[in-house]
Design an enzyme around this catalytic site. Structure first.
Site, PDB file in Angstrom:
ATOM      1  N   LYS A   1       0.841  -1.199   0.000  1.00  0.00           N
ATOM      2  CA  LYS A   1       0.000   0.000   0.000  1.00  0.00           C
ATOM      3  C   LYS A   1       0.885   1.261   0.000  1.00  0.00           C
ATOM      4  O   LYS A   1       2.103   1.174   0.225  1.00  0.00           O
ATOM      5  CB  LYS A   1      -0.928  -0.047   1.217  1.00  0.00           C
ATOM      6  CG  LYS A   1      -1.949  -1.201   1.139  1.00  0.00           C
ATOM      7  CD  LYS A   1      -2.793  -1.276   2.408  1.00  0.00           C
ATOM      8  CE  LYS A   1      -3.897  -2.318   2.286  1.00  0.00           C
ATOM      9  NZ  LYS A   1      -4.703  -2.391   3.534  1.00  0.00           N
TER      10      LYS A   1
ATOM     11  N   TYR B   1     -12.135  -3.064  -3.330  1.00  0.00           N
ATOM     12  CA  TYR B   1     -12.664  -3.058  -1.966  1.00  0.00           C
ATOM     13  C   TYR B   1     -14.189  -3.026  -1.952  1.00  0.00           C
ATOM     14  O   TYR B   1     -14.775  -2.488  -1.017  1.00  0.00           O
ATOM     15  CB  TYR B   1     -12.073  -1.885  -1.193  1.00  0.00           C
ATOM     16  CG  TYR B   1     -10.618  -2.095  -0.800  1.00  0.00           C
ATOM     17  CD1 TYR B   1     -10.264  -3.068   0.139  1.00  0.00           C
ATOM     18  CD2 TYR B   1      -9.593  -1.341  -1.370  1.00  0.00           C
ATOM     19  CE1 TYR B   1      -8.939  -3.277   0.501  1.00  0.00           C
ATOM     20  CE2 TYR B   1      -8.257  -1.545  -1.010  1.00  0.00           C
ATOM     21  CZ  TYR B   1      -7.946  -2.516  -0.070  1.00  0.00           C
ATOM     22  OH  TYR B   1      -6.629  -2.717   0.289  1.00  0.00           O
TER      23      TYR B   1
ATOM     24  N   ASN C   1      -1.924  -0.030   7.283  1.00  0.00           N
ATOM     25  CA  ASN C   1      -1.394  -1.362   7.624  1.00  0.00           C
ATOM     26  C   ASN C   1      -0.519  -1.987   6.530  1.00  0.00           C
ATOM     27  O   ASN C   1      -0.386  -3.208   6.438  1.00  0.00           O
ATOM     28  CB  ASN C   1      -2.523  -2.299   8.079  1.00  0.00           C
ATOM     29  CG  ASN C   1      -3.559  -2.542   7.000  1.00  0.00           C
ATOM     30  OD1 ASN C   1      -3.460  -1.984   5.904  1.00  0.00           O
ATOM     31  ND2 ASN C   1      -4.537  -3.372   7.288  1.00  0.00           N
TER      32      ASN C   1
ATOM     33  N   HIS D   1      -1.765  -5.415   1.470  1.00  0.00           N
ATOM     34  CA  HIS D   1      -3.013  -6.156   1.223  1.00  0.00           C
ATOM     35  C   HIS D   1      -2.673  -7.532   0.701  1.00  0.00           C
ATOM     36  O   HIS D   1      -1.717  -7.683  -0.064  1.00  0.00           O
ATOM     37  CB  HIS D   1      -3.868  -5.430   0.168  1.00  0.00           C
ATOM     38  CG  HIS D   1      -4.980  -6.291  -0.367  1.00  0.00           C
ATOM     39  ND1 HIS D   1      -6.219  -6.354   0.241  1.00  0.00           N
ATOM     40  CD2 HIS D   1      -5.028  -7.175  -1.401  1.00  0.00           C
ATOM     41  CE1 HIS D   1      -6.982  -7.232  -0.423  1.00  0.00           C
ATOM     42  NE2 HIS D   1      -6.283  -7.742  -1.422  1.00  0.00           N
TER      43      HIS D   1
ATOM     44  N   GLU E   1      -9.470 -10.500  -7.682  1.00  0.00           N
ATOM     45  CA  GLU E   1      -8.564  -9.355  -7.542  1.00  0.00           C
ATOM     46  C   GLU E   1      -7.469  -9.359  -8.610  1.00  0.00           C
ATOM     47  O   GLU E   1      -7.103  -8.308  -9.139  1.00  0.00           O
ATOM     48  CB  GLU E   1      -7.945  -9.353  -6.134  1.00  0.00           C
ATOM     49  CG  GLU E   1      -8.966  -9.056  -5.060  1.00  0.00           C
ATOM     50  CD  GLU E   1      -8.487  -9.311  -3.633  1.00  0.00           C
ATOM     51  OE1 GLU E   1      -9.253  -9.023  -2.708  1.00  0.00           O
ATOM     52  OE2 GLU E   1      -7.354  -9.808  -3.446  1.00  0.00           O
TER      53      GLU E   1
HETATM   54  N1  UDP Z   1      -9.650  -0.865   7.342  1.00  0.00           N
HETATM   55  C1  UDP Z   1      -9.680   0.312   8.077  1.00  0.00           C
HETATM   56  N2  UDP Z   1     -10.394   0.351   9.235  1.00  0.00           N
HETATM   57  C2  UDP Z   1     -11.079  -0.725   9.706  1.00  0.00           C
HETATM   58  C3  UDP Z   1     -11.060  -1.918   8.950  1.00  0.00           C
HETATM   59  C4  UDP Z   1     -10.333  -1.953   7.766  1.00  0.00           C
HETATM   60  O1  UDP Z   1      -9.061   1.305   7.682  1.00  0.00           O
HETATM   61  O2  UDP Z   1     -11.711  -0.627  10.767  1.00  0.00           O
HETATM   62  C5  UDP Z   1      -8.889  -0.904   6.080  1.00  0.00           C
HETATM   63  C6  UDP Z   1      -7.512  -1.550   6.244  1.00  0.00           C
HETATM   64  O3  UDP Z   1      -6.617  -0.889   5.344  1.00  0.00           O
HETATM   65  C7  UDP Z   1      -7.767  -2.971   5.790  1.00  0.00           C
HETATM   66  C8  UDP Z   1      -8.766  -2.739   4.637  1.00  0.00           C
HETATM   67  O4  UDP Z   1      -9.587  -1.679   5.115  1.00  0.00           O
HETATM   68  O5  UDP Z   1      -6.579  -3.615   5.371  1.00  0.00           O
HETATM   69  C9  UDP Z   1      -9.611  -3.931   4.277  1.00  0.00           C
HETATM   70  O6  UDP Z   1     -10.227  -4.446   5.445  1.00  0.00           O
HETATM   71  P1  UDP Z   1     -10.331  -6.012   5.687  1.00  0.00           P
HETATM   72  O7  UDP Z   1     -11.224  -6.232   6.862  1.00  0.00           O
HETATM   73  O8  UDP Z   1     -10.673  -6.697   4.411  1.00  0.00           O
HETATM   74  O9  UDP Z   1      -8.832  -6.386   6.155  1.00  0.00           O
HETATM   75  P2  UDP Z   1      -7.656  -7.168   5.393  1.00  0.00           P
HETATM   76  O10 UDP Z   1      -8.280  -8.207   4.506  1.00  0.00           O
HETATM   77  O11 UDP Z   1      -6.864  -6.142   4.637  1.00  0.00           O
HETATM   78  O12 UDP Z   1      -6.838  -7.777   6.509  1.00  0.00           O
HETATM   79 MG    MG Z   2      -9.847  -8.112   3.169  1.00  0.00          MG
END
Ligand code: UDP
Ligand code: MG
Length: 150
Positions: free
Chosen positions: A9, A49, A112, A115, A126
């Protein structure tokens, strides 16, 4: 062979973590089969997303992902989707275990670093958003005969 979509990211790119992340996945034994460095257009961020469209964090997530260039990759290997999810760690870097990418390099959930696809089905979806079929390379890595038991 199974494939996963992985993306460094904008915060990971800005913090100089592309090489470290590629290194960790390579050292694990996974095979890089496609990569591109670019700033994502809004339509592909929304498509990527789309499960989160109605979430309160979605506007912030879109601004974050569009805030700078990202490094898009496709990795291949036996059970690669589950392996990469373990290597990247929990979504919230404060809960991610030390030794994982998010556990070692992040603090806030909204920054974080990386991805990775969460299932074989989402990986196929994706990869299709970001890469044409002929941009994904098929080749044998020289160490495959010793990496795998069978
Ligand atoms: N995210 C965020 N706040 C939250 C949950 C998710 O900013 O409370 C963002 C974060 O960058 C995350 C992405 O949205 O990686 C996608 O969320 P997901 O639950 O799919 O997590 P991932 O699959 O990336 O672990
Ligand atoms: Mg996810």
């Amino acid at each position: 062979m199974e494939r996963s979509f992985v993306m460094v990211k904008p915060d990971g790119v800005q913090r100089g973590l592309v090489g470290e992340i590629v290194s960790r996945l390579e050292a694990k034994g996974l095979k890089l089969v496609a990569a591109r460095f670019e700033k994502l257009p809004e339509a592909r961020v929304t498509e990527q997303y789309k499960e989160h469209l109605s979430k309160p964090f979605f506007p912030g997530l879109k601004t974050y992902i569009m805030g700078g260039p990202v490094f898009l990759m496709v990795w291949e290997g036996r059970n690669v989707v589950a392996i990469v999810r373990k290597v990247i760690g929990a979504t919230n870097p404060q809960e991610a275990m030390p030794g994982t990418i998010r556990g070692d390099f992040g603090i806030d959930i909204g920054r974080n670093v990386i991805h990775a696809s969460d299932s074989v089905e989402s990986a196929a979806r994706e990869i299709g958003i970001h890469f044409k079929a002929d941009e994904v390379c098929t080749y044998t890595r020289i160490d495959e005969s010793v990496l795998y038991e069978y």
